[in-house]
Design a protein around this motif. Structure first.
Motif, PDB file in Angstrom:
ATOM      1  N   ILE A  71       0.853  -1.178   0.000  1.00 29.87           N
ATOM      2  CA  ILE A  71       0.000   0.000   0.000  1.00 29.87           C
ATOM      3  C   ILE A  71       0.897   1.239   0.000  1.00 29.87           C
ATOM      4  CG2 ILE A  71      -1.776   1.275   1.267  1.00 29.87           C
ATOM      5  CD1 ILE A  71      -2.741  -1.417   0.222  1.00 29.87           C
ATOM      6  N   ILE A  72       0.635   2.143  -0.922  1.00 29.64           N
ATOM      7  CA  ILE A  72       1.336   3.423  -0.952  1.00 29.64           C
ATOM      8  C   ILE A  72       0.369   4.456  -0.386  1.00 29.64           C
ATOM      9  CG2 ILE A  72       2.394   5.178  -2.404  1.00 29.64           C
ATOM     10  CD1 ILE A  72       3.169   2.918  -4.319  1.00 29.64           C
ATOM     11  N   ASP A  73       0.771   5.087   0.701  1.00 27.54           N
ATOM     12  CA  ASP A  73      -0.085   6.070   1.366  1.00 27.54           C
ATOM     13  C   ASP A  73      -0.307   7.298   0.490  1.00 27.54           C
ATOM     14  OD1 ASP A  73      -0.297   4.512   3.654  1.00 27.54           O
ATOM     15  OD2 ASP A  73       1.504   5.386   4.546  1.00 27.54           O
ATOM     16  N   ALA A  74      -1.359   8.032   0.788  1.00 27.98           N
ATOM     17  CA  ALA A  74      -1.628   9.298   0.100  1.00 27.98           C
ATOM     18  C   ALA A  74      -0.485  10.259   0.403  1.00 27.98           C
ATOM     19  CB  ALA A  74      -2.947   9.875   0.573  1.00 27.98           C
ATOM     20  N   HIS A  75      -0.101  11.042  -0.598  1.00 28.03           N
ATOM     21  CA  HIS A  75       0.994  11.987  -0.411  1.00 28.03           C
ATOM     22  C   HIS A  75       0.881  13.126  -1.424  1.00 28.03           C
ATOM     23  CE1 HIS A  75       2.314   9.082  -3.442  1.00 28.03           C
ATOM     24  NE2 HIS A  75       3.093  10.036  -3.926  1.00 28.03           N
ATOM     25  N   ASP A  76       1.609  14.183  -1.161  1.00 24.17           N
ATOM     26  CA  ASP A  76       1.651  15.342  -2.051  1.00 24.17           C
ATOM     27  C   ASP A  76       2.975  15.346  -2.795  1.00 24.17           C
ATOM     28  OD1 ASP A  76      -0.818  16.249  -1.154  1.00 24.17           O
ATOM     29  OD2 ASP A  76       0.067  17.446   0.433  1.00 24.17           O
ATOM     30  N   ILE A  77       2.933  15.768  -4.064  1.00 27.10           N
ATOM     31  CA  ILE A  77       4.156  15.888  -4.849  1.00 27.10           C
ATOM     32  C   ILE A  77       4.158  17.241  -5.553  1.00 27.10           C
ATOM     33  CG2 ILE A  77       4.414  13.408  -5.223  1.00 27.10           C
ATOM     34  CD1 ILE A  77       3.394  13.915  -8.105  1.00 27.10           C
ATOM     35  N   PRO A  78       5.341  17.812  -5.774  1.00 25.02           N
ATOM     36  CA  PRO A  78       5.407  19.070  -6.518  1.00 25.02           C
ATOM     37  C   PRO A  78       5.151  18.818  -8.002  1.00 25.02           C
ATOM     38  CG  PRO A  78       7.604  18.351  -5.918  1.00 25.02           C
ATOM     39  CD  PRO A  78       6.642  17.399  -5.275  1.00 25.02           C
ATOM     40  N   SER A  79       4.591  19.819  -8.650  1.00 22.99           N
ATOM     41  CA  SER A  79       4.259  19.704 -10.065  1.00 22.99           C
ATOM     42  C   SER A  79       4.562  21.026 -10.756  1.00 22.99           C
ATOM     43  CB  SER A  79       2.781  19.360 -10.207  1.00 22.99           C
ATOM     44  OG  SER A  79       2.395  19.372 -11.553  1.00 22.99           O
ATOM     45  N   PHE A  80       4.927  20.957 -12.034  1.00 25.77           N
ATOM     46  CA  PHE A  80       5.168  22.159 -12.829  1.00 25.77           C
ATOM     47  C   PHE A  80       4.367  22.062 -14.112  1.00 25.77           C
ATOM     48  CE2 PHE A  80       7.474  24.309 -16.273  1.00 25.77           C
ATOM     49  CZ  PHE A  80       7.448  25.597 -15.782  1.00 25.77           C
ATOM     50  N   LYS A  81       3.646  23.132 -14.423  1.00 25.91           N
ATOM     51  CA  LYS A  81       2.903  23.210 -15.679  1.00 25.91           C
ATOM     52  C   LYS A  81       3.421  24.417 -16.442  1.00 25.91           C
ATOM     53  CE  LYS A  81      -1.576  23.625 -17.817  1.00 25.91           C
ATOM     54  NZ  LYS A  81      -2.975  23.939 -17.679  1.00 25.91           N
ATOM     55  N   PRO A  82       4.032  24.210 -17.610  1.00 24.83           N
ATOM     56  CA  PRO A  82       4.569  25.342 -18.358  1.00 24.83           C
ATOM     57  C   PRO A  82       3.464  26.246 -18.899  1.00 24.83           C
ATOM     58  CG  PRO A  82       4.816  23.323 -19.611  1.00 24.83           C
ATOM     59  CD  PRO A  82       4.279  22.938 -18.273  1.00 24.83           C
ATOM     60  N   ALA A  83       3.797  27.526 -19.023  1.00 23.47           N
ATOM     61  CA  ALA A  83       2.859  28.493 -19.573  1.00 23.47           C
ATOM     62  C   ALA A  83       2.653  28.234 -21.060  1.00 23.47           C
ATOM     63  CB  ALA A  83       3.385  29.908 -19.363  1.00 23.47           C
ATOM     64  N   LYS A  84       1.513  28.652 -21.558  1.00 26.18           N
ATOM     65  CA  LYS A  84       1.172  28.442 -22.967  1.00 26.18           C
ATOM     66  C   LYS A  84       2.221  29.075 -23.893  1.00 26.18           C
ATOM     67  CE  LYS A  84      -2.587  29.106 -26.259  1.00 26.18           C
ATOM     68  NZ  LYS A  84      -3.921  29.654 -26.472  1.00 26.18           N
ATOM     69  N   SER A  85       2.665  30.288 -23.555  1.00 29.97           N
ATOM     70  CA  SER A  85       3.667  30.958 -24.387  1.00 29.97           C
ATOM     71  C   SER A  85       4.999  30.214 -24.374  1.00 29.97           C
ATOM     72  CB  SER A  85       3.864  32.406 -23.918  1.00 29.97           C
ATOM     73  OG  SER A  85       4.313  32.433 -22.586  1.00 29.97           O
ATOM     74  N   PHE A  86       5.324  29.595 -23.248  1.00 25.85           N
ATOM     75  CA  PHE A  86       6.547  28.813 -23.123  1.00 25.85           C
ATOM     76  C   PHE A  86       6.470  27.560 -24.012  1.00 25.85           C
ATOM     77  CE2 PHE A  86       9.171  25.848 -20.329  1.00 25.85           C
ATOM     78  CZ  PHE A  86      10.377  26.297 -20.823  1.00 25.85           C
ATOM     79  N   VAL A  87       5.325  26.891 -23.990  1.00 23.37           N
ATOM     80  CA  VAL A  87       5.118  25.700 -24.803  1.00 23.37           C
ATOM     81  C   VAL A  87       5.176  26.051 -26.283  1.00 23.37           C
ATOM     82  CG1 VAL A  87       3.449  23.893 -25.407  1.00 23.37           C
ATOM     83  CG2 VAL A  87       3.797  24.521 -23.022  1.00 23.37           C
ATOM     84  N   GLU A  88       4.598  27.178 -26.656  1.00 19.30           N
ATOM     85  CA  GLU A  88       4.598  27.587 -28.071  1.00 19.30           C
ATOM     86  C   GLU A  88       5.996  27.859 -28.581  1.00 19.30           C
ATOM     87  OE1 GLU A  88       1.929  30.894 -28.064  1.00 19.30           O
ATOM     88  OE2 GLU A  88       0.141  29.619 -28.080  1.00 19.30           O
ATOM     89  N   LYS A  89       6.881  28.350 -27.738  1.00 20.13           N
ATOM     90  CA  LYS A  89       8.279  28.595 -28.137  1.00 20.13           C
ATOM     91  C   LYS A  89       9.037  27.291 -28.377  1.00 20.13           C
ATOM     92  CE  LYS A  89       8.881  33.086 -26.047  1.00 20.13           C
ATOM     93  NZ  LYS A  89       9.635  33.918 -25.117  1.00 20.13           N
ATOM     94  N   MET A  90       8.575  26.197 -27.786  1.00 21.26           N
ATOM     95  CA  MET A  90       9.242  24.920 -27.924  1.00 21.26           C
ATOM     96  C   MET A  90       8.910  24.243 -29.262  1.00 21.26           C
ATOM     97  SD  MET A  90      10.975  24.767 -25.203  1.00 21.26           S
ATOM     98  CE  MET A  90      11.597  23.137 -25.398  1.00 21.26           C
ATOM     99  N   GLN A  91       7.844  24.679 -29.917  1.00 19.29           N
ATOM    100  CA  GLN A  91       7.414  24.013 -31.157  1.00 19.29           C
ATOM    101  C   GLN A  91       8.043  24.620 -32.370  1.00 19.29           C
ATOM    102  OE1 GLN A  91       3.169  24.235 -30.826  1.00 19.29           O
ATOM    103  NE2 GLN A  91       3.119  22.687 -29.248  1.00 19.29           N
TER     104      GLN A  91
END
Length: 91
Positions: A71-91
């Motif tokens: 059993i893996i207990d409930a836990h919190d993890i950090p997350s990062f979501k890039p901004a739309k403008s940042f994602v568009e520069k990657m394409q």
């Protein structure tokens, strides 16, 4: 790219001492870390992205090498979501 590379690049572009830039970079990362970990508040950096906490529910997992269910207990993890403008520069 490592933190040292970031510090070196900023030093080259600005002409500021690496020691001062290292202090600023550490303070910046510490502020994000403290805001997310301690205060549980998301950090929004316009044009870059959002740092948040995601909650993972309790779940059952298998260790296939030992053939054991655990059993893996409930836990919190950090997350990062890039901004739309940042994602568009990657394409």
């Amino acid at each position: 790219m490592t933190k040292a590379d970031i510090i070196n690049n900023i030093a080259e572009k600005t002409g500021l001492p690496k020691k001062d830039i290292a202090i600023a970079v550490e303070a910046f990362m510490g502020e994000i870390r403290d805001c997310i970990a301690k205060d549980k508040e998301p950090v929004f950096l316009r044009g870059f992205g959002t740092f948040t906490i995601k909650h993972r529910a309790k779940k059952t997992a298998r260790n296939i090498s030992r053939n054991v269910t655990m059993i893996i207990d409930a836990h919190d993890i950090p997350s990062f979501k890039p901004a739309k403008s940042f994602v568009e520069k990657m394409q």
